[in-house]
Design a protein around this motif. Structure first.
Motif, mmCIF file in Angstrom:
data_model
loop_
_atom_site.group_PDB
_atom_site.id
_atom_site.type_symbol
_atom_site.label_atom_id
_atom_site.label_comp_id
_atom_site.label_asym_id
_atom_site.label_seq_id
_atom_site.Cartn_x
_atom_site.Cartn_y
_atom_site.Cartn_z
ATOM 1 N N LEU A 225 1.116 4.936 4.172
ATOM 2 C CA LEU A 225 2.247 5.163 3.259
ATOM 3 C C LEU A 225 3.171 6.244 3.810
ATOM 4 O O LEU A 225 4.262 6.480 3.282
ATOM 5 N N HIS A 226 2.742 6.934 4.849
ATOM 6 C CA HIS A 226 3.512 8.044 5.419
ATOM 7 C C HIS A 226 3.754 7.755 6.903
ATOM 8 O O HIS A 226 4.486 6.847 7.238
ATOM 9 N N GLY A 227 3.062 8.443 7.787
ATOM 10 C CA GLY A 227 3.377 8.295 9.212
ATOM 11 C C GLY A 227 2.903 6.985 9.807
ATOM 12 O O GLY A 227 3.460 6.509 10.792
ATOM 13 N N LYS A 257 2.137 -9.411 -3.405
ATOM 14 C CA LYS A 257 2.423 -8.045 -3.888
ATOM 15 C C LYS A 257 2.164 -6.984 -2.810
ATOM 16 O O LYS A 257 1.733 -5.866 -3.124
ATOM 17 N N ARG A 258 2.343 -7.368 -1.532
ATOM 18 C CA ARG A 258 2.123 -6.388 -0.449
ATOM 19 C C ARG A 258 3.349 -5.490 -0.290
ATOM 20 O O ARG A 258 4.483 -5.920 -0.481
ATOM 21 N N LYS A 259 3.107 -4.196 0.044
ATOM 22 C CA LYS A 259 4.197 -3.270 0.371
ATOM 23 C C LYS A 259 4.654 -3.634 1.790
ATOM 24 O O LYS A 259 3.828 -3.862 2.679
ATOM 25 N N ILE A 260 5.961 -3.701 2.004
ATOM 26 C CA ILE A 260 6.506 -4.002 3.336
ATOM 27 C C ILE A 260 6.783 -2.669 4.022
ATOM 28 O O ILE A 260 7.702 -1.937 3.647
ATOM 29 N N MET A 261 5.960 -2.359 5.032
ATOM 30 C CA MET A 261 6.057 -1.069 5.705
ATOM 31 C C MET A 261 7.404 -0.916 6.402
ATOM 32 O O MET A 261 7.939 -1.879 6.946
ATOM 33 N N GLY A 262 7.941 0.326 6.353
ATOM 34 C CA GLY A 262 9.252 0.573 6.959
ATOM 35 C C GLY A 262 10.372 0.497 5.943
ATOM 36 O O GLY A 262 11.525 0.761 6.275
ATOM 37 N N LEU A 315 13.145 5.521 8.132
ATOM 38 C CA LEU A 315 13.232 5.806 9.573
ATOM 39 C C LEU A 315 12.230 4.995 10.393
ATOM 40 O O LEU A 315 12.493 4.619 11.537
ATOM 41 N N ASP A 316 11.090 4.673 9.792
ATOM 42 C CA ASP A 316 10.063 3.952 10.540
ATOM 43 C C ASP A 316 10.493 2.542 10.909
ATOM 44 O O ASP A 316 9.997 1.972 11.891
ATOM 45 N N TYR A 317 11.465 1.988 10.156
ATOM 46 C CA TYR A 317 11.851 0.594 10.420
ATOM 47 C C TYR A 317 12.558 0.445 11.782
ATOM 48 O O TYR A 317 12.132 -0.364 12.600
ATOM 49 N N ALA A 340 6.848 15.104 17.442
ATOM 50 C CA ALA A 340 8.145 15.551 16.916
ATOM 51 C C ALA A 340 7.970 16.464 15.707
ATOM 52 O O ALA A 340 8.528 17.561 15.638
ATOM 53 N N ARG A 341 7.150 16.028 14.743
ATOM 54 C CA ARG A 341 7.036 16.736 13.463
ATOM 55 C C ARG A 341 6.308 18.063 13.571
ATOM 56 O O ARG A 341 6.439 18.917 12.679
ATOM 57 N N VAL A 342 5.627 18.298 14.686
ATOM 58 C CA VAL A 342 4.928 19.591 14.829
ATOM 59 C C VAL A 342 5.932 20.741 14.783
ATOM 60 O O VAL A 342 5.589 21.859 14.369
HETATM 61 C C1 SDX Z 1 7.790 8.450 5.688
HETATM 62 O O1 SDX Z 1 8.487 11.786 2.202
HETATM 63 C C2 SDX Z 1 9.059 11.736 3.366
HETATM 64 O O2 SDX Z 1 10.074 12.359 3.613
HETATM 65 C C3 SDX Z 1 8.340 10.833 4.352
HETATM 66 C C4 SDX Z 1 9.093 10.578 5.641
HETATM 67 C C5 SDX Z 1 9.205 11.833 6.472
HETATM 68 O O3 SDX Z 1 10.124 11.898 7.314
HETATM 69 O O4 SDX Z 1 8.284 12.687 6.379
HETATM 70 O O5 SDX Z 1 10.382 10.080 5.361
HETATM 71 C C6 SDX Z 1 8.346 9.557 6.499
HETATM 72 O O6 SDX Z 1 6.663 8.533 5.285
HETATM 73 C C7 SDX Z 1 8.676 7.284 5.335
HETATM 74 C C8 SDX Z 1 7.959 6.268 4.390
HETATM 75 C C9 SDX Z 1 7.049 5.402 5.262
HETATM 76 N N1 SDX Z 1 6.206 4.555 4.420
HETATM 77 C C10 SDX Z 1 6.402 3.235 4.325
HETATM 78 O O7 SDX Z 1 7.311 2.609 4.900
HETATM 79 C C11 SDX Z 1 5.373 2.505 3.474
HETATM 80 C C12 SDX Z 1 6.065 1.504 2.544
HETATM 81 N N2 SDX Z 1 6.817 2.228 1.550
HETATM 82 C C13 SDX Z 1 6.233 2.347 0.222
HETATM 83 O O8 SDX Z 1 4.846 2.532 0.239
HETATM 84 C C14 SDX Z 1 7.013 3.283 -0.672
HETATM 85 O O9 SDX Z 1 8.343 2.966 -0.547
HETATM 86 C C15 SDX Z 1 6.852 4.769 -0.517
HETATM 87 C C16 SDX Z 1 5.422 5.186 -0.631
HETATM 88 C C17 SDX Z 1 7.406 5.218 0.787
HETATM 89 C C18 SDX Z 1 7.631 5.434 -1.644
HETATM 90 O O10 SDX Z 1 7.147 4.937 -2.793
HETATM 91 P P1 SDX Z 1 7.519 5.565 -4.232
HETATM 92 O O11 SDX Z 1 8.762 6.327 -4.216
HETATM 93 O O12 SDX Z 1 6.305 6.249 -4.743
HETATM 94 O O13 SDX Z 1 7.861 4.273 -5.025
HETATM 95 P P2 SDX Z 1 6.769 3.333 -5.586
HETATM 96 O O14 SDX Z 1 5.663 3.123 -4.585
HETATM 97 O O15 SDX Z 1 6.423 3.794 -6.940
HETATM 98 O O16 SDX Z 1 7.573 1.952 -5.664
HETATM 99 C C19 SDX Z 1 8.489 1.730 -6.728
HETATM 100 C C20 SDX Z 1 8.576 0.210 -6.831
HETATM 101 C C21 SDX Z 1 7.198 -0.425 -6.953
HETATM 102 O O17 SDX Z 1 7.391 -1.665 -7.608
HETATM 103 P P3 SDX Z 1 6.741 -1.823 -9.102
HETATM 104 O O18 SDX Z 1 5.259 -1.581 -8.940
HETATM 105 O O19 SDX Z 1 7.430 -0.768 -9.957
HETATM 106 O O20 SDX Z 1 7.103 -3.242 -9.469
HETATM 107 O O21 SDX Z 1 9.123 -0.309 -5.603
HETATM 108 C C22 SDX Z 1 8.149 -1.112 -4.958
HETATM 109 C C23 SDX Z 1 6.807 -0.737 -5.546
HETATM 110 O O22 SDX Z 1 5.909 -1.824 -5.442
HETATM 111 N N3 SDX Z 1 8.174 -0.769 -3.526
HETATM 112 C C24 SDX Z 1 7.939 -1.632 -2.554
HETATM 113 C C25 SDX Z 1 8.066 -0.891 -1.373
HETATM 114 N N4 SDX Z 1 8.362 0.384 -1.649
HETATM 115 C C26 SDX Z 1 8.419 0.455 -2.992
HETATM 116 N N5 SDX Z 1 7.633 -2.949 -2.587
HETATM 117 C C27 SDX Z 1 7.433 -3.541 -1.388
HETATM 118 N N6 SDX Z 1 7.547 -2.904 -0.202
HETATM 119 C C28 SDX Z 1 7.867 -1.590 -0.158
HETATM 120 N N7 SDX Z 1 7.970 -0.972 1.019
#
Ligand code: SDX
Length: 380
Positions: A225-227, A257-262, A315-317, A340-342
């Protein structure tokens, strides 16, 4: 029971002040010590950005030359750290390998007074620079050993980014690749109180040492969910294959219902401020390597996912496909994030140590009401 306003995940909660960076979702902007990250990424070597994050100012020519000299003194992988990495199987998680290396560096950096973990600001600034200087060799060696290749010694005639690529690939890279890599380091360097940075601040708030705070941050960054997301983006690209397969793939993924990374971000809700700069760097690589199909897949997935979910890339995308085109293995992507983040982590660790405030939030108890042993003994 009085209603308690729980802020799960600390979403939207301001827990402290920082002078290091400002993330502004309203204007979709990111400032490092007041400078827009886009300007820094387009004009500055990563060494200058590291100096800015640590000290609050861009370096003078003399300060940049001094930092570059110090970085060169510490960029060779030490025999002790190499030995510690070599104990691990090449199948170990790359982030466990990086965390092991940082732990060993910390354990070997006996400051004499082992009970004075926190150290002085001067000691911690030196530690931050040494750790920053060592990480490219750690990350580069990690990729090479997984490929069965030998360690490559650094070259003093190359600056940080060019040398990082040299130690990884064993040949000098085109300036287009060096520039794209340098931009990615700046964009990944710092992002206020993200999960891994806040982890490092919690550890520093107990007056523990800088290395313990960095190893904790590495553990937090490892999560998908992060790096770990940039690595996951490449797996998605590999699974989809080409732009024509985006719709059926998204149908299945969203259906499950999968989260799409990036995609998505806790703070940015209308797009990550860093994406345009990293996408521009990706575009230079697509042209340089003549890989138009990568851009076609990237654009097809982004436009369809945004249209269907209204969730934007982070940014990860763009960084995943960019690192892939540069030749990095997918398993190396998140360790690159660490390198980088260090800089951001250590800037926050030093800021937290200076603020000297233990981080210890409250919780709302929802377990069983008070009850008593009354002679209880465990019986079958
Ligand atoms: C980084 O915090 C930072 O600054 C981090 C970072 C940095 O530089 O340090 O920017 C680096 O970590 C970027 C994020 C990388 N992670 C991902 O790409 C993983 C996928 N993203 C999701 O897991 C999500 O978007 C989060 C965790 C990043 C943020 O989630 P939130 O703000 O807690 O929002 P949420 O999970 O509550 O989602 C809200 C809704 C949900 O739908 P419902 O359950 O309300 O119906 O949006 C949906 C989520 O399911 N959703 C997604 C989604 N992100 C949110 N659905 C599908 N794919 C996604 N990527």
């Amino acid at each position: 029971m009085t209603e308690v306003d729980i802020k799960k995940g600390l979403a939207g909660v301001v827990v402290d002040v920082t002078a290091i960076s400002k993330v502004n979702p309203e204007t979709n902007s990111l400032l490092y010590r007041g400078y827009p990250v886009q300007e820094l990424a387009a004009t500055q070597p990563f060494e200058a950005v590291a100096h800015l994050l640590w000290t609050g100012n861009l370096p003078t020519a003399a300060e940049l030359a001094e930092l570059r000299a110090t970085e060169r003194q510490h960029r060779a992988l030490s025999p002790e750290v190499k030995a510690a990495i070599d104990i691990l199987p090449t199948t170990a998680h790359p982030m466990d390998e990086v965390r092991t290396a940082v732990s060993v560096i910390g354990a070997l950096d006996a400051t004499g007074d082992v009970m004075d973990a926190a150290g002085t600001p001067e000691e911690n600034q030196e530690r931050a620079i040494r750790l920053w200087a060592q990480l490219p060799a750690i990350v580069a060696y990690g990729q090479r050993r997984r490929r069965g290749e030998e360690l490559i010694a650094p070259r003093d005639d190359l600056d940080y980014s060019a040398n990082f690529l040299w130690m990884t690939f064993g040949e000098e890279q085109h300036e287009i690749v060096v520039d794209a890599f340098n931009r990615s380091m700046t964009l990944y360097a710092e992002h206020s109180f993200n999960a891994s940075t806040f982890t490092s601040r919690v550890i520093a708030s107990t007056l523990s040492d800088l290395y313990s705070a960095v190893t904790g941050a590495i553990g937090a960054l490892k999560g998908p969910l992060h790096g770990g997301a940039n690595e996951a983006v490449l797996h998605i690209f590999d699974a989809i294959g080409s732009a024509e397969n985006v719709t059926p793939w998204l149908d299945e993924a969203l259906g499950a219902k999968r989260k799409i990374m990036g995609f998505g971000h806790r703070v940015y809700k209308r797009g990550d401020s860093r994406v345009p700069t990293m996408k521009a760097a990706l575009d230079t690589l697509v042209t340089h390597y003549d890989r138009p199909e990568v851009a076609a897949l990237y654009d097809a997935l982004e436009s369809e996912f945004v249209a269907r979910k209204g969730i934007y890339p982070n940014l990860d995308y763009p960084s995943g496909p960019a690192y892939n085109l540069m030749g990095f293995d997918t398993l190396t992507f998140t360790p690159l994030f660490v390198a980088a983040r260090v800089t951001g982590w250590t800037a926050h660790i030093m800021e937290q140590l200076a603020s000297n405030a233990l981080i210890r939030p409250l919780s709302e108890y929802v377990g069983p009401a008070e009850r008593h042993i009354d002679g209880y003994v465990a019986t079958d």
